[in-house]
Design a protein around this motif. Sequence first.
Motif, PDB file in Angstrom:
ATOM      1  N   THR A   1       2.252   2.637  -9.911  1.00 48.52           N
ATOM      2  CA  THR A   1       0.693   3.171 -10.189  1.00 48.52           C
ATOM      3  C   THR A   1       0.438   3.040 -11.835  1.00 48.52           C
ATOM      4  O   THR A   1      -0.702   2.819 -12.318  1.00 48.52           O
TER       5      THR A   1
ATOM      6  N   GLY B   1      -1.853  -1.200  -9.280  1.00 51.53           N
ATOM      7  CA  GLY B   1      -1.833  -1.070  -7.591  1.00 51.53           C
ATOM      8  C   GLY B   1      -1.388  -2.105  -6.516  1.00 51.53           C
ATOM      9  O   GLY B   1      -0.928  -3.118  -7.463  1.00 51.53           O
TER      10      GLY B   1
ATOM     11  N   ASP C   1       0.855  -1.230   0.022  1.00 48.78           N
ATOM     12  CA  ASP C   1      -0.081  -0.082  -0.018  1.00 48.78           C
ATOM     13  C   ASP C   1       0.863   1.198  -0.101  1.00 48.78           C
ATOM     14  O   ASP C   1       0.662   2.357  -0.458  1.00 48.78           O
TER      15      ASP C   1
ATOM     16  N   ASP D   1       4.193   1.505  -1.011  1.00 46.36           N
ATOM     17  CA  ASP D   1       5.119   1.408  -2.276  1.00 46.36           C
ATOM     18  C   ASP D   1       4.753   0.549  -3.328  1.00 46.36           C
ATOM     19  O   ASP D   1       4.782  -0.484  -3.138  1.00 46.36           O
ATOM     20  N   HIS D   2       4.351   1.015  -4.329  1.00 45.57           N
ATOM     21  CA  HIS D   2       3.717   0.289  -5.291  1.00 45.57           C
ATOM     22  C   HIS D   2       3.872   1.151  -6.609  1.00 45.57           C
ATOM     23  O   HIS D   2       4.079   2.375  -6.689  1.00 45.57           O
TER      24      HIS D   2
ATOM     25  N   ARG E   1       5.887   5.513  -9.863  1.00 44.62           N
ATOM     26  CA  ARG E   1       5.603   4.803  -8.631  1.00 44.62           C
ATOM     27  C   ARG E   1       4.599   5.635  -7.757  1.00 44.62           C
ATOM     28  O   ARG E   1       4.304   6.781  -7.994  1.00 44.62           O
ATOM     29  N   SER E   2       4.004   5.151  -6.516  1.00 41.38           N
ATOM     30  CA  SER E   2       3.103   5.690  -5.714  1.00 41.38           C
ATOM     31  C   SER E   2       3.580   7.150  -5.011  1.00 41.38           C
ATOM     32  O   SER E   2       2.906   7.959  -4.767  1.00 41.38           O
ATOM     33  N   ASP E   3       5.125   7.325  -5.027  1.00 41.25           N
ATOM     34  CA  ASP E   3       5.425   8.321  -4.282  1.00 41.25           C
ATOM     35  C   ASP E   3       5.908   9.535  -5.450  1.00 41.25           C
ATOM     36  O   ASP E   3       6.407  10.494  -5.074  1.00 41.25           O
TER      37      ASP E   3
END
Length: 163
Positions: free
Chosen positions: A94, A114, A89, A91-92, A140-142
């Motif tokens: 997108t 996701g 949740d 670090d993934h 990435r999610s960040d």
Amino acid sequence: MRPAYSPGPRRRWLQALARGALGVAAWQAVPARAQGMVSGRLLSLPQMLEPLLQGRTAQPQGLRLELPVLADNGSLVPVKVLVDSPMTDQDHVTHIYLLSQRNPVTQMAVFHLGPWSGRAEVSARLRLAGSQLVVALARRSDGSFCYQSADAVVTESACVDGS
């Protein structure tokens, strides 16, 4: 005197079902948005990445792009993208974008991922308009990006427009 024709309950039910299916299909139809075509010129790596990066930087690590060096037919070129990510949740990955240097449309595909994906891995078959550089870009999610590029030599081109 015969009564006027009246469809039976089964026929009325089938007609209602068909009308409902057509109504749902029409409701779900969304107008398509076309991308600008850039036929006739080869794009550099920064020109391919900038519309997606919008001023940010991308690292050339953390992603593996598998593509045949020599493709007999540009209509079905297999590609596989693997991104190093724990897919949690926090670090993934997108998005994974596949970009073309020579095709009439630069962005060939975008995959939405996701934590539910389990692995940051996609595979597809591409149409390539001749020998060119193919780029895989992962977001990435960040908000950070990583990419990898590979040259593909195509003996028989596909995806060629009339210009």
